[in-house]
Design a protein around this motif. Sequence first.
Motif, PDB file in Angstrom:
ATOM      1  N   SER A  23     -29.271 -56.266  54.599  1.00 56.64           N
ATOM      2  CA  SER A  23     -28.642 -56.587  55.885  1.00 56.64           C
ATOM      3  C   SER A  23     -28.517 -55.284  56.649  1.00 56.64           C
ATOM      4  O   SER A  23     -28.100 -54.266  56.085  1.00 56.64           O
ATOM      5  N   VAL A  24     -28.874 -55.305  57.911  1.00 63.39           N
ATOM      6  CA  VAL A  24     -28.809 -54.100  58.736  1.00 63.39           C
ATOM      7  C   VAL A  24     -27.345 -53.790  59.033  1.00 63.39           C
ATOM      8  O   VAL A  24     -26.643 -54.585  59.663  1.00 63.39           O
ATOM      9  N   ARG A  25     -26.905 -52.646  58.556  1.00 62.62           N
ATOM     10  CA  ARG A  25     -25.522 -52.215  58.768  1.00 62.62           C
ATOM     11  C   ARG A  25     -25.379 -51.531  60.129  1.00 62.62           C
ATOM     12  O   ARG A  25     -26.351 -50.978  60.660  1.00 62.62           O
ATOM     13  N   PHE A  26     -24.181 -51.558  60.655  1.00 65.41           N
ATOM     14  CA  PHE A  26     -23.908 -50.934  61.950  1.00 65.41           C
ATOM     15  C   PHE A  26     -24.297 -49.454  61.937  1.00 65.41           C
ATOM     16  O   PHE A  26     -24.875 -48.937  62.892  1.00 65.41           O
ATOM     17  N   SER A  27     -23.995 -48.773  60.839  1.00 66.04           N
ATOM     18  CA  SER A  27     -24.284 -47.335  60.738  1.00 66.04           C
ATOM     19  C   SER A  27     -25.782 -47.038  60.706  1.00 66.04           C
ATOM     20  O   SER A  27     -26.179 -45.884  60.860  1.00 66.04           O
ATOM     21  N   GLU A  28     -26.615 -48.060  60.520  1.00 69.48           N
ATOM     22  CA  GLU A  28     -28.061 -47.872  60.479  1.00 69.48           C
ATOM     23  C   GLU A  28     -28.723 -48.101  61.839  1.00 69.48           C
ATOM     24  O   GLU A  28     -29.944 -48.071  61.948  1.00 69.48           O
ATOM     25  N   THR A  29     -27.919 -48.310  62.850  1.00 77.63           N
ATOM     26  CA  THR A  29     -28.467 -48.572  64.185  1.00 77.63           C
ATOM     27  C   THR A  29     -28.202 -47.407  65.129  1.00 77.63           C
ATOM     28  O   THR A  29     -27.324 -46.578  64.898  1.00 77.63           O
ATOM     29  N   ASP A  30     -28.970 -47.363  66.205  1.00 77.88           N
ATOM     30  CA  ASP A  30     -28.774 -46.332  67.217  1.00 77.88           C
ATOM     31  C   ASP A  30     -27.827 -46.851  68.303  1.00 77.88           C
ATOM     32  O   ASP A  30     -27.281 -47.951  68.189  1.00 77.88           O
ATOM     33  N   MET A  31     -27.662 -46.090  69.354  1.00 78.56           N
ATOM     34  CA  MET A  31     -26.709 -46.471  70.401  1.00 78.56           C
ATOM     35  C   MET A  31     -27.122 -47.740  71.155  1.00 78.56           C
ATOM     36  O   MET A  31     -26.328 -48.322  71.863  1.00 78.56           O
ATOM     37  N   TYR A  32     -28.351 -48.188  70.971  1.00 83.86           N
ATOM     38  CA  TYR A  32     -28.822 -49.411  71.622  1.00 83.86           C
ATOM     39  C   TYR A  32     -28.752 -50.617  70.681  1.00 83.86           C
ATOM     40  O   TYR A  32     -29.171 -51.710  71.053  1.00 83.86           O
ATOM     41  N   GLY A  33     -28.264 -50.392  69.458  1.00 78.41           N
ATOM     42  CA  GLY A  33     -28.159 -51.470  68.479  1.00 78.41           C
ATOM     43  C   GLY A  33     -29.423 -51.714  67.686  1.00 78.41           C
ATOM     44  O   GLY A  33     -29.491 -52.641  66.887  1.00 78.41           O
TER      45      GLY A  33
END
Length: 147
Positions: A23-33
């Motif tokens: 599952s893609v975690r929030f911490s694995e995303t950039d400022m654009y999601g």
Amino acid sequence: MRANYIEELTSWEQGFSFYSEVSVRFSETDMYGHLNNTVTFAYFEYARIEFFKHVQLMNDWLDPKGTTIPVVADLQCDYIKQVFFDEKLRIYVKVNSIGSSSVDIHYMAKNEKDEIVFTGRGSVVQIERLTGKASRWSDKDKEVFQN
């Protein structure tokens, strides 16, 4: 698809059976999601290790008295579709080819809509723990990779 390691997409895709879910975690995303482009390599590592556990190669490599270990020689990723926070992905792993001490592994990530979102490939080399020199696969190891 522009990945030079995929000759024909349909047959390449059908060659996969083993996968791990992430599952893609929030911490694995950039400022654009969007999923950060470096995270795909961590997903490949996770799925590759789960695959090695599944075929029971990790047991030998994790044995403190073991003489060989796997190392990644090269790794690439090709991005197909955007991936966002909280998406569920299946990271597929398969052996493409086996050398005397290396194995070429292919990866395919699919989202919940069963769409391919990124693909990849990489070489893993088995080396002697003490010398760092390549160590040939045993016949048993080669058989495990071919099944």
